[in-house]
Write an enzyme that holds these catalytic residues in place. Sequence first.
Site, PDB file in Angstrom:
ATOM      1  N   SER A   1       0.816  -1.219   0.000  1.00  0.00           N
ATOM      2  CA  SER A   1       0.000   0.000   0.000  1.00  0.00           C
ATOM      3  C   SER A   1       0.845   1.263   0.000  1.00  0.00           C
ATOM      4  O   SER A   1       0.503   2.246  -0.659  1.00  0.00           O
ATOM      5  CB  SER A   1      -0.944   0.002   1.202  1.00  0.00           C
ATOM      6  OG  SER A   1      -1.868  -1.063   1.129  1.00  0.00           O
TER       7      SER A   1
ATOM      8  N   ASP B   1       1.097   0.309   8.355  1.00  0.00           N
ATOM      9  CA  ASP B   1       2.492  -0.115   8.355  1.00  0.00           C
ATOM     10  C   ASP B   1       3.094   0.028   6.962  1.00  0.00           C
ATOM     11  O   ASP B   1       2.408   0.363   5.996  1.00  0.00           O
ATOM     12  CB  ASP B   1       2.620  -1.553   8.857  1.00  0.00           C
ATOM     13  CG  ASP B   1       1.912  -2.549   7.942  1.00  0.00           C
ATOM     14  OD1 ASP B   1       1.279  -2.112   6.960  1.00  0.00           O
ATOM     15  OD2 ASP B   1       1.984  -3.757   8.208  1.00  0.00           O
TER      16      ASP B   1
ATOM     17  N   LYS C   1     -10.607  -0.083  -0.929  1.00  0.00           N
ATOM     18  CA  LYS C   1      -9.994  -0.623   0.279  1.00  0.00           C
ATOM     19  C   LYS C   1     -10.810  -0.265   1.519  1.00  0.00           C
ATOM     20  O   LYS C   1     -11.025  -1.119   2.389  1.00  0.00           O
ATOM     21  CB  LYS C   1      -8.559  -0.094   0.423  1.00  0.00           C
ATOM     22  CG  LYS C   1      -7.538  -0.748  -0.478  1.00  0.00           C
ATOM     23  CD  LYS C   1      -6.136  -0.251  -0.178  1.00  0.00           C
ATOM     24  CE  LYS C   1      -5.717  -0.550   1.236  1.00  0.00           C
ATOM     25  NZ  LYS C   1      -4.324  -0.174   1.520  1.00  0.00           N
TER      26      LYS C   1
ATOM     27  N   TYR D   1     -11.266  -7.715   4.146  1.00  0.00           N
ATOM     28  CA  TYR D   1      -9.858  -7.362   3.938  1.00  0.00           C
ATOM     29  C   TYR D   1      -8.972  -8.230   4.818  1.00  0.00           C
ATOM     30  O   TYR D   1      -8.573  -7.842   5.911  1.00  0.00           O
ATOM     31  CB  TYR D   1      -9.647  -5.876   4.262  1.00  0.00           C
ATOM     32  CG  TYR D   1      -8.382  -5.279   3.686  1.00  0.00           C
ATOM     33  CD1 TYR D   1      -8.391  -4.647   2.445  1.00  0.00           C
ATOM     34  CD2 TYR D   1      -7.174  -5.333   4.385  1.00  0.00           C
ATOM     35  CE1 TYR D   1      -7.238  -4.083   1.919  1.00  0.00           C
ATOM     36  CE2 TYR D   1      -6.024  -4.779   3.863  1.00  0.00           C
ATOM     37  CZ  TYR D   1      -6.058  -4.155   2.635  1.00  0.00           C
ATOM     38  OH  TYR D   1      -4.907  -3.603   2.113  1.00  0.00           O
TER      39      TYR D   1
ATOM     40  N   ASP E   1       7.352  -4.142   8.257  1.00  0.00           N
ATOM     41  CA  ASP E   1       7.616  -5.552   7.973  1.00  0.00           C
ATOM     42  C   ASP E   1       8.786  -5.594   7.000  1.00  0.00           C
ATOM     43  O   ASP E   1       8.713  -5.003   5.913  1.00  0.00           O
ATOM     44  CB  ASP E   1       6.401  -6.231   7.342  1.00  0.00           C
ATOM     45  CG  ASP E   1       5.292  -6.483   8.349  1.00  0.00           C
ATOM     46  OD1 ASP E   1       5.520  -6.249   9.546  1.00  0.00           O
ATOM     47  OD2 ASP E   1       4.201  -6.909   7.932  1.00  0.00           O
TER      48      ASP E   1
ATOM     49  N   ASP F   1       5.484  -2.062   4.176  1.00  0.00           N
ATOM     50  CA  ASP F   1       6.127  -3.302   3.747  1.00  0.00           C
ATOM     51  C   ASP F   1       7.439  -2.957   3.063  1.00  0.00           C
ATOM     52  O   ASP F   1       7.465  -2.146   2.122  1.00  0.00           O
ATOM     53  CB  ASP F   1       5.222  -4.072   2.791  1.00  0.00           C
ATOM     54  CG  ASP F   1       3.937  -4.522   3.456  1.00  0.00           C
ATOM     55  OD1 ASP F   1       4.004  -5.050   4.578  1.00  0.00           O
ATOM     56  OD2 ASP F   1       2.859  -4.332   2.858  1.00  0.00           O
TER      57      ASP F   1
END
Length: 646
Positions: A123, A134, A249, A258, A188, A136
């Site tokens: 995202s 968060d 979303k 989701y 992450d 990625d």
Amino acid sequence: MSTLVTVRQTTTTTTTTTNTNMNTNNNGNNNIDNQTTVRSYGITQPISIKGPDPSDRLATENLEETLRSYDYFESDAELAHRVEVMAKLNTLVRKWIHDVSLAKNVPPEIVDTVGGRVHTFGSYRLGVHSKGGDIDTLLIAPRHIDRTDFFTTFVEFLRRQPEVCDLRAIEEAYVPVIKLTFDGIELDMLFARLALATIPDTLDLKDDKILLNLDQRCVRSLNGCRVTDEILDLVPNRETFKSTLRAIKLWAKKCGLYSNALGFFGGVTWAMLVARICQLYPNAIAATLVHKFFLVYSHWEWPTPVLLKPVHDARYGFSVWDPMTNPFDRHHLMPIITPAYPQQNSTHNVTQSTQKIIVQEIKRGLDIVNDIMSSKLEWKQLFTGIPFFQRYRHYIILLLSSSDQNQFLEWNGLVEAKIRFLIGNLERNLYIDIAHVSSDKYTPDESVFENQQQNNKTSIDNDNLNKNNQKKTSETNGCCSPESSSTNVTQQSTASPSNPTNTSSTFSGMWVVGLQFKNVNKVQLDLTEEIRIFLNVVYKASANNNNLNRENINLDARYIRRRDLHTVLPKHILATLNHNPRLSKTNLVDEKSEININSSLKRPQLNSTSSDTTIEIDSDVEAKRLKLESINESSPKTSETNQATD
């Protein structure tokens, strides 16, 4: 007079525009033909190349205003903070690679040129992350840095940073990951070691050649970045794509759709679905694209796959999605194929139940958006989902608790990853139409575990009493029946000796599964085996993970009716339900329909053989007989009812 003719192919589009000007001047202009070649998007012709009209623009403005009202967007300061965090992280990564390179005797004159950096995906890379979301990330390293370095020296390096907290390394995951919070931003981090001596700053991750000589774990880690970059490259207009994806979303989250782990769609899947709509309507803007999203997918003939580009095999030794040659791919219910090699189905976790729910919600969304585009409703109606606890009358709850935070986090991830096996087991029951796990996870009140301890004690006392009575009867008759013998073996405490219920558990979580039954007459339904198989799957998976310890873990499952949900749900959820008039009214109806059936029933212990523990319900209240209260590994099913696992 003007005529526009568009011819679409898979790689290029030829647009021919013919202008005929019927001028009255003395020069008498002839036809002027202009031909231009532009890029084509997708594997088919677009449905429409129509641009927006004033009503579309007004609807889009209203949509964006509605999104802002949900506090969806971050402020400029918050966005700048994310950029700053990523810059700091990238600096730390380069320093770590430099230090490890020196430790591995890489010549000093080369160390500063080996490269390595952090890429973002998901995202955040798409530009549609929500406030507080968060990030990625992927750490790309040269060939002399391996995964062991990542999970040892890099983890220790991070621990020494003052900005880092909540650090957790999950090396045994399908895609190994380090989770952490860096200066307030959750991250992450994946790892990929390329077969290159140096990592140039101009490296194109979409190039299939970078996958040469890589192991499967590195390819999986790279897949996130490669897919994200491909999606951005395959949409006609990135800004309209982002605006549309933000709306979809938010709708998916509000409707509980989701979650890839729970059998719904994850972020990359929703992004690909929106990207395909952008390809089919290349000149449309956000409001129109949202409308077309629901229109197209409400009529989609699953399992026809959704593709952004043709599937190709680069033949580097990695399997690609191909139902013609791979039998497992033929069983996918809603295939949505990633655009980067090796192409995979991003929805392999979808079950029959989650497919029904997704399709139902898309069709409901279409009805709402039709009214929005007709000015009968506002956009906020689209983002109002049906409350989960209004959908069903019967539920199974999964309870996880531990006094150790690290163990709780480890087991929490394991249970959530395996819940889809429980849903699959329930779906195979002939009388269950839908098994729907809520995408929200709840923290139950401490009283739930206090009640659990009391119920376990009562169940043990009742079992001992039943066993004594059976023993006396058998001795009187001079023999022991096979049924009573098997009962003596299987009627055990729901709290194993090694895992006693701990009322002082600090960390706890609860998942809720709604059950909808098929419209049949009275039947007897025992879900013991389905639950037992699921728990065995969890426990077997934990045995293969050295980080998981069962000593301080309590994992429990029980059946509960909707009217009794107040005994387990957290107070803030109950407050929401109490302020929902529609739900309150429905509950009153359910109470009247079930009171004559269930008022005299005891709360049954799983595996009980007593006839008064069978809940008997007719089809007019959408249920069957249930014998379910609580279970864990220490209460197996009798041998004559064992079923094979999937």
